[in-house]
Design a protein around this motif. Structure first.
Motif, mmCIF file in Angstrom:
data_model
loop_
_atom_site.group_PDB
_atom_site.id
_atom_site.type_symbol
_atom_site.label_atom_id
_atom_site.label_comp_id
_atom_site.label_asym_id
_atom_site.label_seq_id
_atom_site.Cartn_x
_atom_site.Cartn_y
_atom_site.Cartn_z
ATOM 1 N N ARG A 29 9.696 7.081 4.282
ATOM 2 C CA ARG A 29 10.291 7.148 2.940
ATOM 3 C C ARG A 29 9.480 6.366 1.906
ATOM 4 O O ARG A 29 9.722 6.489 0.713
ATOM 5 C CB ARG A 29 11.724 6.581 2.956
ATOM 6 N N THR A 30 8.533 5.572 2.360
ATOM 7 C CA THR A 30 7.752 4.725 1.452
ATOM 8 C C THR A 30 6.597 5.533 0.869
ATOM 9 O O THR A 30 5.744 6.021 1.619
ATOM 10 C CB THR A 30 7.224 3.489 2.185
ATOM 11 N N PRO A 31 6.522 5.710 -0.443
ATOM 12 C CA PRO A 31 5.534 6.621 -1.044
ATOM 13 C C PRO A 31 4.086 6.304 -0.693
ATOM 14 O O PRO A 31 3.271 7.220 -0.546
ATOM 15 C CB PRO A 31 5.783 6.448 -2.553
ATOM 16 N N ALA A 32 3.738 5.032 -0.529
ATOM 17 C CA ALA A 32 2.339 4.662 -0.305
ATOM 18 C C ALA A 32 1.890 4.870 1.134
ATOM 19 O O ALA A 32 0.688 4.832 1.412
ATOM 20 C CB ALA A 32 2.113 3.198 -0.701
ATOM 21 N N GLU B 282 7.883 -4.319 -1.890
ATOM 22 C CA GLU B 282 7.027 -4.765 -2.991
ATOM 23 C C GLU B 282 5.678 -4.042 -3.011
ATOM 24 O O GLU B 282 4.862 -4.303 -3.888
ATOM 25 C CB GLU B 282 6.784 -6.274 -2.870
ATOM 26 N N TRP B 283 5.448 -3.138 -2.065
ATOM 27 C CA TRP B 283 4.139 -2.501 -1.945
ATOM 28 C C TRP B 283 3.929 -1.494 -3.082
ATOM 29 O O TRP B 283 4.774 -0.632 -3.305
ATOM 30 C CB TRP B 283 4.015 -1.792 -0.599
ATOM 31 N N PRO B 284 2.803 -1.558 -3.802
ATOM 32 C CA PRO B 284 2.563 -0.619 -4.914
ATOM 33 C C PRO B 284 2.426 0.821 -4.421
ATOM 34 O O PRO B 284 1.767 1.075 -3.403
ATOM 35 C CB PRO B 284 1.243 -1.119 -5.516
ATOM 36 N N ASP B 285 3.025 1.756 -5.142
ATOM 37 C CA ASP B 285 2.956 3.161 -4.745
ATOM 38 C C ASP B 285 1.517 3.679 -4.725
ATOM 39 O O ASP B 285 1.185 4.568 -3.940
ATOM 40 C CB ASP B 285 3.786 4.019 -5.704
ATOM 41 N N GLY B 286 0.683 3.146 -5.586
ATOM 42 C CA GLY B 286 -0.685 3.635 -5.682
ATOM 43 C C GLY B 286 -1.674 2.949 -4.768
ATOM 44 O O GLY B 286 -2.890 3.117 -4.937
ATOM 45 N N LYS B 287 -1.183 2.200 -3.787
ATOM 46 C CA LYS B 287 -2.060 1.471 -2.859
ATOM 47 C C LYS B 287 -1.854 2.050 -1.460
ATOM 48 O O LYS B 287 -0.954 1.636 -0.739
ATOM 49 C CB LYS B 287 -1.712 -0.014 -2.895
ATOM 50 N N PRO B 288 -2.687 3.016 -1.031
ATOM 51 C CA PRO B 288 -2.451 3.720 0.230
ATOM 52 C C PRO B 288 -2.430 2.790 1.445
ATOM 53 O O PRO B 288 -3.369 2.035 1.690
ATOM 54 C CB PRO B 288 -3.627 4.699 0.307
ATOM 55 N N HIS C 100 0.892 6.478 4.680
ATOM 56 C CA HIS C 100 0.317 7.689 5.281
ATOM 57 C C HIS C 100 0.229 7.457 6.786
ATOM 58 O O HIS C 100 -0.131 6.371 7.235
ATOM 59 C CB HIS C 100 -1.080 7.963 4.721
#
Length: 247
Positions: free
Chosen positions: A214-217, A169-175, A219
């Protein structure tokens, strides 16, 4: 005013309490009730008396000076005088962590509050060694830490959830910066972290590392060549992120 000793400015020696007042916004002259636990603490632990100075705060109303108007065994009230600091949210990050043994988890909550965590998000990983938390006690510890470190809000504590569910559920735009052992961190300082993830004792499994990668957000965040205890990694990670954002 019952012998009030208002001095016109706050003193660091004055007791400082987190007081919610959902129905009554703080205002000069307002008398607000104290919860039973705080009344007991002021009267029986700190030996305060009617008229003694006290500071109260919350995220909506900021910090106010006042004095004890009434104080009995488990009841009391405070008369407000002046707003000393306006409301201001803490600038920090959310902290995702795998619950540890009780003392270590409580230390993590205390240190995280002092280092500016805005929300604690406990997660279940494959190596999480406990699935039991006492949210009320953890919030009390966060409250005490906020009172002592003079922040104006108390971080919230989310319900315990599986790491996979949180990441889904984690937003892609939330690092989200994840501390991954023995893996290099990202050096691009232009990415402003919104959250930090610290794994359990023993670290993440290879399957979990693969999921994170694999999770876009997500790092990677390097914490040095040594293997740190989870609670130590929390401090190191929060400080590292604070330095990155220039705090």
């Amino acid at each position: 005013m019952g012998g009030a000793r208002y001095r016109g400015k706050m003193s660091r020696s004055d007791p400082r309490l987190y007081v919610e007042s959902p129905d009554l916004p703080f205002a000069a002259g307002l008398e607000i009730p104290l919860p039973p636990g705080q009344a007991h603490y002021l009267g029986n632990v700190l030996r305060q008396r009617v008229g003694d100075a006290v500071r109260v705060f919350n995220a909506r109303d900021g910090e106010w000076s006042g004095c004890l108007q009434t104080l009995r065994k488990d009841r009391g009230s405070i008369r407000l005088y002046v707003q000393e600091r306006p409301a201001r949210p803490t600038e920090g990050v959310e902290l995702l962590f795998a619950p540890l043994k009780r003392d270590a988890t409580e230390l993590l909550i205390r240190m995280g509050t002092e280092l500016g965590v805005t929300r604690f998000i406990p997660v279940v990983t494959e190596r999480t060694n406990t699935h039991r938390l006492n949210p009320q006690r953890l919030f009390l510890i966060a409250t005490e830490a906020a009172e002592q470190c003079e922040r104006l809000d108390v971080p919230s504590i989310a319900p315990l959830e599986p790491l996979k569910a949180v990441l889904a559920e984690w937003p892609d735009g939330k690092p989200l910066f994840a501390a991954l052992e023995r893996r290099p961190g990202e050096e691009d300082g232009s990415v402003r972290a919104a959250a930090l993830l610290i794994g359990p004792e023993g670290g993440f499994t290879e399957a979990e590392v693969a999921l994170l990668q694999r999770t876009p957000a997500v790092h990677a965040l390097g914490l040095g060549p040594l293997i740190l205890r989870a609670e130590t990694a929390v401090c190191a990670g929060l400080v590292r992120l604070a330095v990155r954002r220039g705090a």
